[in-house]
Write a protein that holds these residues in place. Sequence first.
Motif, PDB file in Angstrom:
ATOM      1  N   GLY A  34     -28.278 -12.582  -7.611  1.00 11.51           N
ATOM      2  CA  GLY A  34     -29.134 -11.560  -7.009  1.00 11.51           C
ATOM      3  C   GLY A  34     -30.442 -12.139  -6.505  1.00 11.51           C
ATOM      4  O   GLY A  34     -31.469 -11.464  -6.484  1.00 11.51           O
ATOM      5  N   LEU A  35     -30.398 -13.411  -6.109  1.00 14.50           N
ATOM      6  CA  LEU A  35     -31.591 -14.120  -5.656  1.00 14.50           C
ATOM      7  C   LEU A  35     -31.709 -14.005  -4.140  1.00 14.50           C
ATOM      8  O   LEU A  35     -30.840 -14.480  -3.412  1.00 14.50           O
ATOM      9  N   PRO A  36     -32.754 -13.365  -3.648  1.00  6.43           N
ATOM     10  CA  PRO A  36     -32.928 -13.260  -2.199  1.00  6.43           C
ATOM     11  C   PRO A  36     -33.190 -14.633  -1.569  1.00  6.43           C
ATOM     12  O   PRO A  36     -33.737 -15.528  -2.220  1.00  6.43           O
ATOM     13  N   GLN A  37     -32.798 -14.775  -0.318  1.00  8.93           N
ATOM     14  CA  GLN A  37     -33.048 -16.026   0.394  1.00  8.93           C
ATOM     15  C   GLN A  37     -34.523 -16.390   0.354  1.00  8.93           C
ATOM     16  O   GLN A  37     -34.877 -17.549   0.154  1.00  8.93           O
ATOM     17  N   ALA A  38     -35.381 -15.418   0.530  1.00  8.63           N
ATOM     18  CA  ALA A  38     -36.831 -15.680   0.564  1.00  8.63           C
ATOM     19  C   ALA A  38     -37.303 -16.310  -0.744  1.00  8.63           C
ATOM     20  O   ALA A  38     -38.168 -17.195  -0.734  1.00  8.63           O
ATOM     21  N   VAL A  60     -30.487 -20.517   5.937  1.00  7.99           N
ATOM     22  CA  VAL A  60     -29.505 -19.737   6.697  1.00  7.99           C
ATOM     23  C   VAL A  60     -28.450 -20.670   7.298  1.00  7.99           C
ATOM     24  O   VAL A  60     -27.245 -20.409   7.200  1.00  7.99           O
ATOM     25  N   CYS A  61     -28.885 -21.759   7.900  1.00  8.68           N
ATOM     26  CA  CYS A  61     -27.939 -22.707   8.495  1.00  8.68           C
ATOM     27  C   CYS A  61     -27.066 -23.361   7.434  1.00  8.68           C
ATOM     28  O   CYS A  61     -25.868 -23.564   7.649  1.00  8.68           O
ATOM     29  N   LEU A  62     -27.633 -23.693   6.285  1.00  8.43           N
ATOM     30  CA  LEU A  62     -26.846 -24.262   5.192  1.00  8.43           C
ATOM     31  C   LEU A  62     -25.768 -23.283   4.751  1.00  8.43           C
ATOM     32  O   LEU A  62     -24.587 -23.637   4.662  1.00  8.43           O
ATOM     33  N   ASP A  76     -27.536 -31.769   8.539  1.00 10.06           N
ATOM     34  CA  ASP A  76     -27.994 -32.703   7.517  1.00 10.06           C
ATOM     35  C   ASP A  76     -29.103 -32.052   6.708  1.00 10.06           C
ATOM     36  O   ASP A  76     -29.931 -31.322   7.249  1.00 10.06           O
ATOM     37  N   LEU A  77     -29.109 -32.326   5.413  1.00  6.58           N
ATOM     38  CA  LEU A  77     -30.172 -31.809   4.561  1.00  6.58           C
ATOM     39  C   LEU A  77     -30.752 -32.915   3.691  1.00  6.58           C
ATOM     40  O   LEU A  77     -31.900 -32.861   3.307  1.00  6.58           O
ATOM     41  N   GLY A  78     -29.995 -33.922   3.401  1.00  2.28           N
ATOM     42  CA  GLY A  78     -30.450 -34.995   2.519  1.00  2.28           C
ATOM     43  C   GLY A  78     -29.968 -34.750   1.108  1.00  2.28           C
ATOM     44  O   GLY A  78     -29.971 -33.621   0.617  1.00  2.28           O
ATOM     45  N   VAL A  79     -29.547 -35.807   0.469  1.00  7.03           N
ATOM     46  CA  VAL A  79     -28.959 -35.715  -0.864  1.00  7.03           C
ATOM     47  C   VAL A  79     -29.933 -35.134  -1.873  1.00  7.03           C
ATOM     48  O   VAL A  79     -29.558 -34.289  -2.692  1.00  7.03           O
ATOM     49  N   ASN A  80     -31.176 -35.555  -1.830  1.00  6.36           N
ATOM     50  CA  ASN A  80     -32.159 -35.055  -2.800  1.00  6.36           C
ATOM     51  C   ASN A  80     -32.393 -33.559  -2.651  1.00  6.36           C
ATOM     52  O   ASN A  80     -32.465 -32.838  -3.641  1.00  6.36           O
ATOM     53  N   LEU A 100     -38.892 -21.280  -3.812  1.00  7.72           N
ATOM     54  CA  LEU A 100     -38.720 -22.154  -4.973  1.00  7.72           C
ATOM     55  C   LEU A 100     -38.473 -23.605  -4.573  1.00  7.72           C
ATOM     56  O   LEU A 100     -38.869 -24.529  -5.272  1.00  7.72           O
ATOM     57  N   ARG A 101     -37.798 -23.815  -3.457  1.00  7.02           N
ATOM     58  CA  ARG A 101     -37.406 -25.162  -3.061  1.00  7.02           C
ATOM     59  C   ARG A 101     -38.195 -25.709  -1.886  1.00  7.02           C
ATOM     60  O   ARG A 101     -37.982 -26.833  -1.472  1.00  7.02           O
ATOM     61  N   GLY A 102     -39.069 -24.936  -1.305  1.00  7.51           N
ATOM     62  CA  GLY A 102     -39.882 -25.428  -0.209  1.00  7.51           C
ATOM     63  C   GLY A 102     -39.090 -25.674   1.059  1.00  7.51           C
ATOM     64  O   GLY A 102     -39.452 -26.521   1.865  1.00  7.51           O
ATOM     65  N   LEU A 103     -38.009 -24.946   1.238  1.00  4.87           N
ATOM     66  CA  LEU A 103     -37.214 -25.030   2.464  1.00  4.87           C
ATOM     67  C   LEU A 103     -37.683 -23.962   3.431  1.00  4.87           C
ATOM     68  O   LEU A 103     -38.294 -22.974   3.027  1.00  4.87           O
ATOM     69  N   SER A 104     -37.335 -24.117   4.689  1.00  2.82           N
ATOM     70  CA  SER A 104     -37.566 -23.017   5.628  1.00  2.82           C
ATOM     71  C   SER A 104     -36.397 -22.047   5.484  1.00  2.82           C
ATOM     72  O   SER A 104     -35.301 -22.423   5.062  1.00  2.82           O
TER      73      SER A 104
END
Length: 67
Positions: free
Chosen positions: A18-22, A36-38, A45-49, A27-31
């Motif tokens: 029940g975790l919203p995308q926002a 959404v693309c992931l 590409d996102l990077g292993v880390n 929490l992870r500092g992503l856009s």
Amino acid sequence: MNLVDIGHAVRSRRSELGLPQAQLVHLRGLSRQTLVCLENGTLSDLGVNRVGQVMAVLGLDSPKLDT
């Protein structure tokens, strides 16, 4: 496991929690667009880390990536 599979796992687990995308992007500092693309399987590409960090927040095991 490839990035498309990871995206599907992330979306599924995020929904289960029940975790919203926002909240996940905060929490992870992503856009939000990156998440959404992931989740849609369109991210090239996102990077292993970063993949590992996103999956850790959701309580998922870090994947063994296809090479």
